[in-house]
Design a protein around this motif. Structure first.
Motif, mmCIF file in Angstrom:
data_model
loop_
_atom_site.group_PDB
_atom_site.id
_atom_site.type_symbol
_atom_site.label_atom_id
_atom_site.label_comp_id
_atom_site.label_asym_id
_atom_site.label_seq_id
_atom_site.Cartn_x
_atom_site.Cartn_y
_atom_site.Cartn_z
ATOM 1 N N VAL A 186 114.436 -35.927 -43.144
ATOM 2 C CA VAL A 186 113.174 -35.191 -43.166
ATOM 3 C C VAL A 186 112.402 -35.500 -44.443
ATOM 4 O O VAL A 186 111.172 -35.675 -44.421
ATOM 5 C CB VAL A 186 113.433 -33.677 -43.031
ATOM 6 N N LEU A 187 113.126 -35.591 -45.559
ATOM 7 C CA LEU A 187 112.474 -35.908 -46.833
ATOM 8 C C LEU A 187 111.840 -37.296 -46.800
ATOM 9 O O LEU A 187 110.737 -37.501 -47.323
ATOM 10 C CB LEU A 187 113.488 -35.813 -47.974
ATOM 11 N N ALA A 188 112.531 -38.262 -46.178
ATOM 12 C CA ALA A 188 111.984 -39.622 -46.088
ATOM 13 C C ALA A 188 110.668 -39.631 -45.320
ATOM 14 O O ALA A 188 109.708 -40.319 -45.701
ATOM 15 C CB ALA A 188 113.002 -40.542 -45.413
ATOM 16 N N VAL A 189 110.608 -38.857 -44.223
ATOM 17 C CA VAL A 189 109.368 -38.782 -43.443
ATOM 18 C C VAL A 189 108.288 -38.069 -44.252
ATOM 19 O O VAL A 189 107.118 -38.477 -44.255
ATOM 20 C CB VAL A 189 109.630 -38.067 -42.104
ATOM 21 N N ALA A 190 108.668 -36.989 -44.967
ATOM 22 C CA ALA A 190 107.689 -36.267 -45.783
ATOM 23 C C ALA A 190 107.143 -37.156 -46.905
ATOM 24 O O ALA A 190 105.943 -37.119 -47.214
ATOM 25 C CB ALA A 190 108.334 -35.015 -46.373
ATOM 26 N N ALA A 250 105.529 -44.069 -36.663
ATOM 27 C CA ALA A 250 104.526 -43.247 -35.974
ATOM 28 C C ALA A 250 103.524 -42.662 -36.960
ATOM 29 O O ALA A 250 102.318 -42.605 -36.675
ATOM 30 C CB ALA A 250 105.219 -42.138 -35.187
ATOM 31 N N LEU A 251 103.992 -42.219 -38.117
ATOM 32 C CA LEU A 251 103.083 -41.688 -39.133
ATOM 33 C C LEU A 251 102.121 -42.760 -39.637
ATOM 34 O O LEU A 251 100.915 -42.524 -39.772
ATOM 35 C CB LEU A 251 103.883 -41.124 -40.307
ATOM 36 N N LEU A 252 102.649 -43.938 -39.922
ATOM 37 C CA LEU A 252 101.795 -45.045 -40.358
ATOM 38 C C LEU A 252 100.776 -45.396 -39.284
ATOM 39 O O LEU A 252 99.592 -45.627 -39.571
ATOM 40 C CB LEU A 252 102.654 -46.263 -40.692
ATOM 41 N N ALA A 292 101.089 -34.703 -39.151
ATOM 42 C CA ALA A 292 102.243 -35.053 -39.979
ATOM 43 C C ALA A 292 103.284 -33.943 -39.947
ATOM 44 O O ALA A 292 104.495 -34.201 -39.871
ATOM 45 C CB ALA A 292 101.795 -35.329 -41.412
ATOM 46 N N MET A 293 102.840 -32.689 -39.997
ATOM 47 C CA MET A 293 103.774 -31.566 -39.911
ATOM 48 C C MET A 293 104.460 -31.551 -38.545
ATOM 49 O O MET A 293 105.663 -31.259 -38.452
ATOM 50 C CB MET A 293 103.027 -30.258 -40.154
ATOM 51 N N ILE A 303 107.128 -34.276 -38.718
ATOM 52 C CA ILE A 303 108.258 -33.867 -39.552
ATOM 53 C C ILE A 303 109.147 -32.889 -38.784
ATOM 54 O O ILE A 303 110.381 -32.957 -38.848
ATOM 55 C CB ILE A 303 107.749 -33.235 -40.867
ATOM 56 N N PHE A 304 108.513 -31.969 -38.056
ATOM 57 C CA PHE A 304 109.273 -31.040 -37.221
ATOM 58 C C PHE A 304 110.089 -31.794 -36.171
ATOM 59 O O PHE A 304 111.258 -31.476 -35.926
ATOM 60 C CB PHE A 304 108.318 -30.048 -36.559
ATOM 61 N N CYS A 305 109.488 -32.808 -35.551
ATOM 62 C CA CYS A 305 110.207 -33.613 -34.561
ATOM 63 C C CYS A 305 111.373 -34.359 -35.201
ATOM 64 O O CYS A 305 112.426 -34.546 -34.571
ATOM 65 C CB CYS A 305 109.252 -34.601 -33.888
ATOM 66 N N THR A 306 111.198 -34.806 -36.448
ATOM 67 C CA THR A 306 112.299 -35.468 -37.154
ATOM 68 C C THR A 306 113.484 -34.521 -37.299
ATOM 69 O O THR A 306 114.636 -34.888 -37.025
ATOM 70 C CB THR A 306 111.836 -35.917 -38.557
ATOM 71 N N PHE A 307 113.200 -33.294 -37.728
ATOM 72 C CA PHE A 307 114.266 -32.308 -37.887
ATOM 73 C C PHE A 307 114.960 -32.045 -36.550
ATOM 74 O O PHE A 307 116.198 -31.994 -36.481
ATOM 75 C CB PHE A 307 113.692 -31.011 -38.454
#
Length: 457
Positions: free
Chosen positions: A34-38, A413-415, A437-438, A441-445
């Protein structure tokens, strides 16, 4: 009692992958992912706009090896070959061994096709146009037999038939009592193939683009692949570069992008202890798939609706924050395809360990399709190995590969979403991306939590 204690000997116990996963520091791994995506979000805010746009700039490699006519003949030939192989698999499914791990049909459809081929389509590009089992036969029907399309596909239907057929495929996979039973699967696949053939003969290529959920899914994943033809040349770029450089998709196709993601999430969710507890099932006494058919279908629909609602909410807030004068429907069609790298990452993570085992069974089944002791491929004394599930070190590597697939999918996906926003919103892109982005990040978790959760079946 003392007598039995004195007779006790060491016992060779077998532990499963899931048991080792529970021993891993998954909380730390989830937090790191999650931190990496954030941090990717923070990087996008800090980087100049030109950097993110250039990330999805393709590089031309060379012209295709064959011209249009030669390429078409090649693709028609491979399509006819694929149709022949499929018909043979259907015959083996109906008349071959009943064991799904010995019959080539379930292993070819689910393991090689649904798991392996779909992933390669998303990573590399449009392989489906080469192996499509309808194209060659439809060409013969239209050009050799004179059965030209004689009806127009109703425009008012849009892609609704395709969305329904995608739902039928996913529903069969997740909720049917025995989707890997060879005879049952043969009837399902045979009917789907026949309907697709008739639809293409009657309506032409519009059937494939609007009514065939499988082809629509594979076409979307092809747009995530790194290779594609552009301007008469084969180009290479970061996964998703075709999405960053094309016009918005139709609304039905955009909805399908989110259905692919939502269905992938529920595919992992419906096996967890958490979900089984929610539907009143003891995970240690699972009664069988026949007891949870409607619960599974209801959960599949509810998960997709919830995901679409969350995405729409994040997108609506983002458009409002950026104060961009754009219809919400157009914004939805612009940004929905940016979740496709996430869906592909889920696909890889969820099926990775299954593929490692089932691909071996597929090899054995191909060498002995009738389970009669033959060895057409000369495998000799080949044995299916599951030894990589029996040590914590190897399971850690497998789990990190799965987690890495999810994290990398979200980062891409963010990029991609940021590049698309820059293209359509200009300097206001950053504000519009904060809610999305939020959401990601939620989907990553959620994805990493699903990997680490205990499973009931």
């Amino acid at each position: 009692m003392l007598f039995y204690i004195l007779l006790a000997r060491p016992v060779h116990a077998h532990t499963s992958e899931g048991g080792f996963v529970l021993l891993l520091p998954t909380d730390m791994y989830i937090a790191s992912g999650v931190l990496a995506v954030a941090l990717t979000v923070a990087m996008l805010i800090a980087l100049p706009a030109a950097v993110t746009s250039n990330l999805f700039q393709p590089f031309p490699l060379s012209k295709p090896l064959f011209g249009g006519a030669v390429r078409m003949r090649f693709e028609l030939s491979t399509s006819l070959l694929s149709a022949g192989v499929l018909l043979w698999l259907l015959y083996v499914g109906l008349n071959g061994p009943r064991d799904p791990l010995a019959n080539p049909l379930p292993l070819s459809i689910w393991s090689i096709g649904w798991i392996g081929f779909v992933f390669l389509q998303g990573m590399l590009g449009d392989l489906w146009r080469v192996f499509n089992p309808w194209r060659g036969l439809v060409w013969i029907a239209h050009n050799a037999l004179g059965l030209h399309p004689f009806a127009r596909f109703p425009r008012w239907l849009g892609q609704s038939i395709g969305l329904v057929s995608f739902g039928v495929i996913v529903g069969f996979l997740l909720a049917d009592v025995a989707p890997s039973d060879p005879a049952r699967l043969a009837r399902f696949v045979g009917l789907y193939w026949l309907v697709g053939l008739v639809g293409r003969i009657i309506f032409g290529s519009r059937w494939a683009r609007r009514a065939d959920g499988l082809t629509m899914l594979l076409s979307l994943y092809a747009k995530v692949g790194v290779f594609a033809r552009r301007g008469g040349k084969i180009c290479l770029g970061l996964n998703g570069w075709q999405i960053a450089r094309r016009r918005p998709l139709p609304i039905g196709i955009s909805v399908l992008c989110l259905l692919m993601l939502g269905s992938g999430i529920f595919d992992g969710l419906n096996e967890t202890f958490w979900w089984l507890a929610k539907i009143g099932i003891n995970p240690l006494e699972f009664p069988g798939r026949s007891a949870v058919i409607w619960q599974t279908l209801t959960g599949l629909v509810a998960t997709n609706l919830a995901l679409i609602a969350l995405f729409c909410l994040a997108l609506w807030i983002g458009v409002r924050l950026a104060r961009v004068d754009i219809p919400f429907a157009k914004a939805f069609c612009i940004f929905a395809p940016t979740v496709l790298p996430i869906a592909l990452g889920y696909h890889f993570a969820h099926y990775f360990t299954s593929f490692l085992v089932e691909a071996q069974y597929a090899l054995v089944a191909a060498s002995d399709p009738w389970a009669t002791g033959q060895d057409f491929l000369g495998l000799g004394t080949f044995y299916v190995s599951t030894g990589f599930f029996n040590s914590q070190d190897s399971v850690r590597v497998l789990w990190l590969c799965q987690a890495g697939g999810i994290v990398v999918g979200h980062m891409v996906a963010l990029l991609l979403s940021h590049a698309v926003a820059r293209k359509h919103f200009g300097n206001r892109a950053t504000l519009s991306q904060v809610p999305l982005a939020m959401f990601m990040i939620f989907c990553t978790f959620i994805g990493l939590w699903l990997l680490a959760s205990p499973r009931g079946f």
